[in-house]
Design an enzyme around this catalytic site. Structure first.
Site, mmCIF file in Angstrom:
data_model
loop_
_atom_site.group_PDB
_atom_site.id
_atom_site.type_symbol
_atom_site.label_atom_id
_atom_site.label_comp_id
_atom_site.label_asym_id
_atom_site.label_seq_id
_atom_site.Cartn_x
_atom_site.Cartn_y
_atom_site.Cartn_z
ATOM 1 N N GLU A 17 27.287 25.980 -46.368
ATOM 2 C CA GLU A 17 28.076 27.009 -47.067
ATOM 3 C C GLU A 17 28.089 28.313 -46.278
ATOM 4 O OE1 GLU A 17 25.626 25.130 -48.157
ATOM 5 O OE2 GLU A 17 25.737 24.735 -50.306
ATOM 6 N N CYS B 295 22.633 30.716 -50.228
ATOM 7 C CA CYS B 295 24.084 30.508 -50.086
ATOM 8 C C CYS B 295 24.856 31.080 -51.270
ATOM 9 C CB CYS B 295 24.384 29.025 -49.891
ATOM 10 S SG CYS B 295 23.864 28.451 -48.258
ATOM 11 N N CYS C 261 22.675 26.555 -43.508
ATOM 12 C CA CYS C 261 23.327 25.666 -44.478
ATOM 13 C C CYS C 261 24.837 25.613 -44.229
ATOM 14 C CB CYS C 261 23.116 26.180 -45.893
ATOM 15 S SG CYS C 261 21.434 26.132 -46.482
ATOM 16 N N ASN D 78 25.926 21.872 -42.131
ATOM 17 C CA ASN D 78 24.574 22.367 -41.864
ATOM 18 C C ASN D 78 24.182 22.043 -40.427
ATOM 19 O OD1 ASN D 78 24.534 19.648 -42.830
ATOM 20 N ND2 ASN D 78 22.351 19.777 -43.265
HETATM 21 N N1 THU Z 1 21.463 22.596 -47.097
HETATM 22 C C1 THU Z 1 22.749 23.031 -47.077
HETATM 23 O O1 THU Z 1 23.484 22.827 -46.109
HETATM 24 N N2 THU Z 1 23.198 23.725 -48.164
HETATM 25 C C2 THU Z 1 22.446 24.044 -49.253
HETATM 26 O O2 THU Z 1 22.917 24.734 -50.153
HETATM 27 C C3 THU Z 1 21.083 23.545 -49.368
HETATM 28 C C4 THU Z 1 20.544 22.798 -48.202
HETATM 29 C C5 THU Z 1 20.955 21.864 -45.920
HETATM 30 C C6 THU Z 1 19.915 22.605 -45.131
HETATM 31 C C7 THU Z 1 19.159 21.485 -44.469
HETATM 32 O O3 THU Z 1 19.804 21.137 -43.263
HETATM 33 C C8 THU Z 1 19.289 20.322 -45.441
HETATM 34 O O4 THU Z 1 20.332 20.655 -46.329
HETATM 35 C C9 THU Z 1 18.019 20.038 -46.244
HETATM 36 O O5 THU Z 1 17.536 21.173 -46.854
#
Ligand code: THU
Length: 139
Positions: free
Chosen positions: A65, A99, A63, A52
């Protein structure tokens, strides 16, 4: 959670989870402090990762993914067997709705999804994309 025979052996699953854990160390998450890594396993056995990347303008955050999928497409990989998602924190890092939809653009409903907390990789859970996002939007 999937109770039938795992699509990936425990060794394969742990390898993919370790790749996700490693890339989660590169996350840019100064706001949430939640570090996420995703590792995609392609049909030819290669692993593509993403983390992320947050922004001071919060809504611009990407994110892990989606970062992994975009990285894969940009390097001509579009067929995936599995994805592992690992994050700092104690909970299982199930992928967000956005995602799931992006994974469904490239993965079939039987694509394996592994989730685990970073400090307890061996407690991973295995699901399918179809379980996480039934009736995905198709155009
Ligand atoms: N986040 C992800 O990387 N993947 C997800 O499926 C949900 C959330 C990240 C986004 C942000 O940087 C942090 O988690 C908090 O929401």
């Amino acid at each position: 959670m999937k109770e039938s025979k795992p699509a990936l052996s425990r060794t394969q699953a742990m390898k993919l989870l370790r790749a996700a854990a490693q890339v989660s160390r590169n996350a840019h998450a100064p706001y949430s402090k939640f570090h996420v890594g995703a590792a995609l396993l392609t049909n030819t056995g290669s692993i593509i990762t993403g983390c992320n990347v947050e922004n001071a303008s919060y809504g611009l955050t990407i994110c892990a993914e989606r970062n992994a999928i975009f990285h894969a497409v940009a390097t001509k990989r579009r067929t995936f067997k599995a994805v592992a998602i690992v994050a700092s924190g104690k909970q299982l890092p199930f992928p967000c709705g956005a995602c799931r939809q992006v994974l469904a653009e490239f993965g079939t409903p039987d694509m394996t999804v592994l989730v685990a907390p970073r400090d307890k990789l061996a407690t991973y859970k295995e699901l399918t994309l179809g379980e996480l996002l039934p009736h995905s939007f198709k155009f």
